[in-house]
Design an enzyme around this catalytic site. Structure first.
Site, PDB file in Angstrom:
ATOM      1  N   THR A 137      61.819   6.664  36.555  1.00 10.85           N
ATOM      2  CA  THR A 137      61.013   5.730  35.778  1.00 10.85           C
ATOM      3  C   THR A 137      61.249   4.289  36.230  1.00 10.85           C
ATOM      4  OG1 THR A 137      62.659   5.753  33.997  1.00 10.85           O
ATOM      5  CG2 THR A 137      60.837   7.316  33.832  1.00 10.85           C
ATOM      6  N   HIS A 138      60.634   3.365  35.527  1.00 11.44           N
ATOM      7  CA  HIS A 138      60.517   1.977  35.988  1.00 11.44           C
ATOM      8  C   HIS A 138      61.845   1.363  36.408  1.00 11.44           C
ATOM      9  CE1 HIS A 138      62.285  -0.017  32.427  1.00 11.44           C
ATOM     10  NE2 HIS A 138      61.803   1.025  31.775  1.00 11.44           N
ATOM     11  N   ASP A 139      61.803   0.722  37.571  1.00  8.72           N
ATOM     12  CA  ASP A 139      62.905  -0.091  38.089  1.00  8.72           C
ATOM     13  C   ASP A 139      64.158   0.705  38.467  1.00  8.72           C
ATOM     14  OD1 ASP A 139      61.506  -2.653  37.691  1.00  8.72           O
ATOM     15  OD2 ASP A 139      61.736  -2.181  35.563  1.00  8.72           O
ATOM     16  N   GLY A 157      65.610   1.546  34.911  1.00  7.51           N
ATOM     17  CA  GLY A 157      66.676   0.681  35.385  1.00  7.51           C
ATOM     18  C   GLY A 157      67.961   1.394  35.742  1.00  7.51           C
TER      19      GLY A 157
END
Length: 228
Positions: A137-139, A157
């Site tokens: 998922t994101h980052d 993250g």
């Protein structure tokens, strides 16, 4: 000679060969493997052309290295170092059902198998193995030589440092770091940072012991000589 050589002829290599055939956009030349008993035969209909060092006799072919398992997940790093190929020789294999966002990056020599997902601004390094149905998922940041087994889920993250191995179905909490050359057991829930060179398992995951010698050797090599 153009086309693609897959170094290795085990399970991961066979899965990668199937991904190449499913994509249909490059000629699959065959497997290379150091087991002489396989030479001249076929694996799932794909020829085993010879040993791994044959890459040097076929300079026009692209290469992807598909070796390693939980017992020795440092094998890809050793083989990349042994072969000494330029970065430009390495192909990136992405199964046509994988969902890779336009804001995400995938490094050379990496393999993304069926139905894996990279949602937004995910960075995947070189020679990374992402097995089916893994979700990044994101980052998220996934460094070189990491292995994500099937069904892994990374929260936003998260960071997986060089060479980490995350077992099937494991969950890694958002913002968490898994240290270099550590191993996370299958089905684990990682709720906090994992130091380098350790084996963790359970839900919540807890330290079991040091990683095995091949992983610790790679960790020491990076620390002492800054090996890439």
């Amino acid at each position: 000679m153009s086309g693609l050589l897959i170094v290795g002829a085990g399970g991961f290599a066979r899965e990668t060969a199937q991904a190449v055939r499913d994509a249909g956009d490059v000629e699959l030349l065959g497997h290379l493997d150091d087991n002489p008993a396989l030479h001249g035969g076929e694996v799932d209909g794909v020829p085993v052309l010879g040993g791994c060092d044959l890459v040097h006799d076929l300079p026009g072919a692209r290469v992807v290295i598909c070796v390693g398992n939980p017992g020795d997940y440092a094998a890809r790093a050793r083989l990349v170092r042994r072969l000494g190929l330029s970065t430009g020789r390495y192909a990136t294999v992405i199964h046509p059902t994988a969902a890779v966002s336009a804001t995400s990056e995938v490094g050379s020599g990496s393999v993304l198998l069926a139905h894996c997902v990279l949602t937004a601004a995910v960075r995947v390094g070189a020679h990374v193995a992402v097995m089916p149905q893994a979700v990044l998922t994101h980052d998220d940041v996934v460094e070189d030589y990491v292995t994500l087994a099937s069904g892994v889920r990374l929260g936003g993250g998260a960071r997986l440092e060089r060479g980490a191995y995350v077992g099937s179905g494991a969950l890694v909490r958002e913002g968490t770091t898994v240290g270099a050359w550590s191993l996370i057991g299958m089905g684990s829930g990682v709720l906090g940072d994992v130091p380098p060179g350790e084996v963790w398992a359970g839900s919540p995951a807890r330290r079991l012991r040091e990683a095995d010698a091949p992983a610790l050797d790679e960790l020491a090599r990076r620390t002492v000589v800054g090996d890439r």
